[in-house]
Each structure stands twice: as structure tokens, then as C-alpha cells.
Scaffold this active site. Structure first.
Site, PDB file in Angstrom:
ATOM      1  N   LYS A 179      58.370  39.517  56.524  1.00 40.55           N
ATOM      2  CA  LYS A 179      58.731  39.165  55.147  1.00 40.55           C
ATOM      3  C   LYS A 179      59.011  40.496  54.447  1.00 40.55           C
ATOM      4  O   LYS A 179      58.114  41.266  54.157  1.00 40.55           O
ATOM      5  CB  LYS A 179      57.573  38.405  54.491  1.00 40.55           C
ATOM      6  CG  LYS A 179      57.589  38.346  52.965  1.00 40.55           C
ATOM      7  CD  LYS A 179      58.782  37.655  52.386  1.00 40.55           C
ATOM      8  CE  LYS A 179      58.637  37.516  50.869  1.00 40.55           C
ATOM      9  NZ  LYS A 179      58.601  38.836  50.177  1.00 40.55           N
ATOM     10  N   GLY A 236      49.045  46.177  50.898  1.00 42.34           N
ATOM     11  CA  GLY A 236      49.417  45.986  49.507  1.00 42.34           C
ATOM     12  C   GLY A 236      48.207  45.881  48.605  1.00 42.34           C
ATOM     13  O   GLY A 236      47.120  46.363  48.939  1.00 42.34           O
ATOM     14  N   SER A 237      48.390  45.196  47.498  1.00 42.77           N
ATOM     15  CA  SER A 237      47.351  45.136  46.477  1.00 42.77           C
ATOM     16  C   SER A 237      46.202  44.228  46.889  1.00 42.77           C
ATOM     17  O   SER A 237      46.359  43.305  47.708  1.00 42.77           O
ATOM     18  CB  SER A 237      47.937  44.632  45.156  1.00 42.77           C
ATOM     19  OG  SER A 237      48.266  43.255  45.243  1.00 42.77           O
ATOM     20  N   GLY A 241      46.681  40.583  48.594  1.00 42.65           N
ATOM     21  CA  GLY A 241      46.091  40.494  49.915  1.00 42.65           C
ATOM     22  C   GLY A 241      44.984  39.461  49.994  1.00 42.65           C
ATOM     23  O   GLY A 241      44.874  38.725  50.978  1.00 42.65           O
ATOM     24  N   GLU A 260      45.297  45.658  54.543  1.00 44.38           N
ATOM     25  CA  GLU A 260      44.849  46.911  53.946  1.00 44.38           C
ATOM     26  C   GLU A 260      45.072  46.775  52.445  1.00 44.38           C
ATOM     27  O   GLU A 260      46.210  46.627  51.987  1.00 44.38           O
ATOM     28  CB  GLU A 260      45.661  48.075  54.501  1.00 44.38           C
ATOM     29  CG  GLU A 260      45.226  49.427  53.962  1.00 44.38           C
ATOM     30  CD  GLU A 260      46.198  50.523  54.349  1.00 44.38           C
ATOM     31  OE1 GLU A 260      46.647  51.244  53.436  1.00 44.38           O
ATOM     32  OE2 GLU A 260      46.513  50.639  55.549  1.00 44.38           O
ATOM     33  N   CYS A 297      47.979  55.138  50.166  1.00 50.70           N
ATOM     34  CA  CYS A 297      46.729  54.389  50.281  1.00 50.70           C
ATOM     35  C   CYS A 297      45.538  55.317  50.433  1.00 50.70           C
ATOM     36  O   CYS A 297      44.402  54.917  50.171  1.00 50.70           O
ATOM     37  CB  CYS A 297      46.796  53.412  51.441  1.00 50.70           C
ATOM     38  SG  CYS A 297      47.429  54.131  52.964  1.00 50.70           S
TER      39      CYS A 297
END
Length: 503
Positions: A179, A236-237, A241, A260, A297
Site C-alpha cells: 500500500k 508510521g505513527s 499503527g 514500528e 525514527c
């Protein structure tokens, strides 16, 4: 110009209505939105491809990974051009990121060709054993099935369409449906086209890789809920997530979610190190914090140090270093807005002092720096939440014991760093067992930005750093996420998988 379509079973297909890219520079391009129906097609095609791709000899999968790397290099100018326009990241950074992307593909190819990832184990039959005979037992790791990968906003190449999650799933023998991230749809499409060229060249099933674009959430939910999908990988956030994690757990057949999600990556500057080289550490922290507009990150958002004159100098010198950092373009308008909102939130907290910072102009951000006490930190849980961008927070503690208490109160982290001299080692020895429980990677006398793609790397950690503290998204151990052990008992030799027959 991108075709704006979706890749399913080797064909570019139209979606429904249109969304537009939002590049930092250049013209926006139109892209068709994927639909739940296209998600269903992609998942069914991937499941069919798995029956072939999942059972290819591992050297054939290694050849595919090598071929993908070569095709990415052939398309490198186009890919990095799109990535530079869409993300605002400098060309040199993106060229390095492309090299990292191709490097990890080749590293995974070498790893699976060697066969160690299979973790093969055998127990020979003991027909005369008393009181019961032992059967012939053979075990090895087998691929899970189709995997959905969500592209990451901050790494258009290394953590997105052909990034570490895709590479490790393909290495394991799992077809992948990506995606694409709406922040860089043209980049994603160009990378997907290179992967398609590699599939055709290698002769692998074309359904082994699919690519869908959408700026909303409907297609994401359809993919995660699809019964043919056997695992999901996401960077991502925390909010997004956790939503996907909950969807994976709520399915009739729950599936693994490797997310993550967020980390403040604390730095602990111990007293002797602070007194002896505080200036050096202030400059190093400022450089790491501001690197890439803080959009890593592993960005070290928080520093803990013991109060006193040395702490005063550290704060002053960090402020001076960050004041010299020029404005940098953030990845998206939304990320820039969120960064500014977080800065405003910090300024509204009693007991937090602003040392540096000016409002973000559009997507151009400059660093913010704040400081507070351990008491305010403990009383304000939101200070421990990740801020995506160049925002730093200094926490002053009163004693070594308070430092240990603070460390014990931390949430899960990707990294934790100790800055120490030999005279600090006794305190470091008390901190280390705590930090091992909190972080996937513990550093000494360095800064966590810059993640080595290596067999010994751990890029993960306890929640909310990731949703599975036993796994990594970087390095060859990442392949293990998409495998499961299967034991074969008393099977005829001809039915034993070739990798076990020759072991």
C-alpha cells in the site's frame, strides 16, 4: 509522467476517482484511488502466486532480489528525481537511500542463498528406544503467505515500496502487496515498475508483487482484513499503527502485525562525561537531532543529565548549535503542521522552558529546544511521546538515583544511549539492565541516527517502539518475521522439502 494506476498480476489497472500528489517542488500528478475490489483481486492473486513462489528453490528467490536491485539502479535517476520532488529531501540523501535499498536486497539474497535462515533441525528415528520409539523428525522455517506492506513517509525508498519489509518478505518466500504512501506516489510507482521488470526478467510469478495507491483508509482496512493476507508490516505513527494492529487482532484469524510506531530515543549523559566533554556532546546531540529535519525514527529527542553548572553550559551550547541550523523542508504539509502543534503543546505545559524555536513556515522547519525538571517530566506523560521533527527536550535530574527512577519509568524505545567516561561505568552498570528492558539497541558514546544494515542490527523494541519486541525491521533477522516453523514427521524422503533432504 506517472501512469497513476495500480499493479496487479503484472498489469497496470485503473482505480476509481482521483487524488493528487502534494510535492514539495514541481507539479502535482493525478493518481487513481484503489478500491476494496482491487484489494481483493491483489490478495487473491498473491495467494495464488504463493503456491509457486513460496516453493521456489531459495537460490531462485535470491536471484529475484538481485535482479530487483539491478532494475532499481537502472531506474535510479527517475526514482530519485520523483523522490526529491515529492519529499523535499536532498538528492544526495536519496541517492544514499537508494544505495541502502539495493544493498539490503543483495544482503538478503546472500543470506537466503546460504540457507542458515531456515534454522533446520533434525532428530533421527530411534525405533528401539524404550518405552516408546522416537519418530523421524525434521523441522525448518517456511513462509507465512501473502504479506501487506505499508510504505513509510520518511524513507521513500529504504522503508517503502522496495524497502526492508518488502525485501525481507520476498526473501522469506512471501508475495507482497504494497500500500503505497500518499506522500510519494510517483516514487512508489517508479519503484513498482522496476520490481515488475525484475519479475518478468527472472520468470517469477507476476502476482508475487502488487502495488495499490490510495490517500484514504478504506483500501488499507480491506487489505488487512482479507483472509488471504497472513501478516502486515508498517512503519508510521502510533495512532495509525495501533489502529492497524487492532484490525489484525480482531480478524476471525488474527495475524501478526509488525509495526514500528514511535520512540523518543533517550540519551543519558552521565556526570563525568558531562563535565569533561559537555561541549562536544552538545554539538553532537544538536547535529543528530537536526539531521534530516528530525524525521528519523531514531532521532534522539530527549537528553537526561544531572543538574548543575555543567548542565547549564550543555543547555547553552546546544541552543547555540541549534540556532545555526537552517530551515529544512519537512516531508508533508501534515507532518509540518503536526510538528508545529507539538511545539505549541510543549509551550503550554507549566514547568517547561523554551530555549529556542520559531514557528514553522509552510513545510520549512527550524529546531525547537526545551528543558524541564524530572518532577515535571514524571507529572506530564505527554512529554514522553514522540515528536516527529527537530524538537529536543533536556530533562534535569537531581541525583543518580533519580536518573535510575526516570529510566525505569520509560516506555519502550528503539534506542537508548549512554554517554560516559570510565569513572561513570559504575552508574552505567546500574542503568544498563534497566535500559536493556526498555530498548532494542543500547549505544555508548554515539548518537542513534544512522542504522547499520547488518546481520547484528536490532531495529525494534518494546511497545510503543514496535508491536513485537522480539523482531527487527533492519538486518537479516528481519526475514524471520515472515517465517514459521514446520515439523515433518516420518514423511517419505521424496516428500521432504529439498532443503531438509540435503541438510
Amino acid at each position: 509522467m506517472p501512469n497513476g494506476k495500480h499493479l496487479i498480476n503484472g498489469e497496470w489497472v485503473e482505480g476509481s476517482d482521483t487524488f493528487y500528489s502534494t510535492p514539495a517542488t514541481g507539479e502535482p500528478y493525478p493518481f487513481s484511488r484503489a478500491t476494496p475490489e482491487l484489494a481483493d483481486r491483489a490478495a487473491e492473486v498473491a495467494a495464488e502466486a504463493f503456491l509457486d513462489y513460496g516453493y521456489l528453490p531459495r537460490h531462485k528467490r535470491a536471484e529475484l532480489l538481485e535482479t530487483i536491485a539491478t532494475q532499481l539502479e537502472k531506474s535510479g535517476d527517475e526514482i530519485t528525481h520523483h523522490a526529491e520532488c515529492e519529499s523535499g529531501l536532498p538528492a544526495a540523501r536519496l541517492q544514499g537511500e537508494l544505495a541502502r535499498t539495493t544493498g539490503q536486497l543483495r544482503q538478503f539474497a546472500q543470506h537466503i542463498a546460504a540457507g542458515d535462515y531456515l534454522d533446520r533441525r533434525t532428530s533421527s528415528p530411534l525405533p528401539d528406544r524404550q518405552p516408546l520409539p522416537r519418530p523421524d523428525l525434521r523441522l525448518m522455517m517456511r513462509p507465512l503467505g501473502p504479506v501487506v506492506v505499508f510504505g513509510a513517509s520518511n524513507f521513500p525508498l529504504a522503508f517503502s515500496t522496495a524497502g526492508g519489509d518488502t525485501a525481507s518478505a520476498l526473501a522469506a518466500g512471501c508475495p507482497v502487496i504494497v500500500k503505497g504512501h500518499p506522500a510519494h506516489p510517483a516514487t512508489g510507482e517508479a519503484v513498482a515498475a522496476a520490481i515488475l521488470a525484475a519479475l518478468r526478467e527472472s520468470g517469477a510469478p507476476l502476482g508475487t508483487f502488487g502495488f495499490l495507491q490510495d490517500s484514504g483508509h478504506e483500501v488499507a482496512r480491506a487489505l488487512v482484513r482479507h483472509p488471504r493476507v497472513k501478516a502486515v508490516a508498517f512503519t508510521g505513527s502510533l495512532k495509525a499503527g495501533r489502529s492497524l494492529f487492532d484490525l489484525c487482532a480482531a480478524r476471525p484469524e488474527p495475524i501478526p502485525f509488525f509495526g514500528e510506531l514511535g520512540s523518543i530515543n533517550p540519551n543519558f549523559v552521565l556526570p563525568v562525561a558531562l563535565a569533561s566533554r559537555g561541549s562536544e556532546l552538545a554539538a553532537g546531540w544538536a547535529a543528530s537531532l537536526a539531521l534530516g529535519a528530525g524525521q528519523f525514527c531514531t532521532s534522539p529527542g530527549v537528553v537526561f543529565l544531572q543538574n548543575g553548572e555543567a548542565a547549564d553550559r550543555f543547555a547553552e551550547q546546544t541552543t547555540q548549535a541549534l540556532a545555526g541550523v537552517e530551515a529544512q523542508t519537512m516531508l508533508t504539509d501534515g507532518i509540518a503542521d503536526c510538528f508545529e502543534t507539538n511545539a505549541e503543546r510543549f509551550e503550554a505545559i507549566d514547568g517547561v522552558t523554551k530555549l529556542l524555536g520559531n514557528p514553522t513556515e509552510g513545510r520549512a522547519a527550524t529546531p525547537y529546544l526545551y528543558e524541564t525538571t524530572a518532577a515535571t517530566w514524571r507529572a506530564t506523560p505527554e512529554l514522553a511521546e514522540e515528536v516527529f521533527g527537530p524538537l529536543g527536550l533536556i530533562i534535569r535530574v537531581s541525583s543518580a538515583d533519580e536518573l535510575l527512577e526516570i529510566a525505569d519509568s520509560l516506555n519502550g524505545q528503539l534506542t537508548a544511549t549512554l554517554h560516559l567516561e570510565e569513572a561513570d561505568e559504575a552508574l552505567a552498570a546500574r542503568l544498563l539492565p534497566i535500559l536493556e528492558q526498555k530498548a532494542g539497541r543500547v549505544l555508548a558514546n554515539g548518537f542513534p541516527t544512522g542504522v547499520e544494515v547488518d546481520a547484528a542490527m536490532m531495529h525494534g523494541g518494546p511497545y510503543p517502539a514496535s508491536t513485537n519486541p522480539a523482531t527487527t525491521s533492519v538486518g537479516t533477522l528481519a526475514i524471520r518475521r515472515f517465517l514459521r516453523p514446520v515439523c515433518y514427521q516420518n514423511l517419505p524422503e521424496r516428500l521432504i522439502p529439498p532443503d531438509l533432504r540435503e541438510f
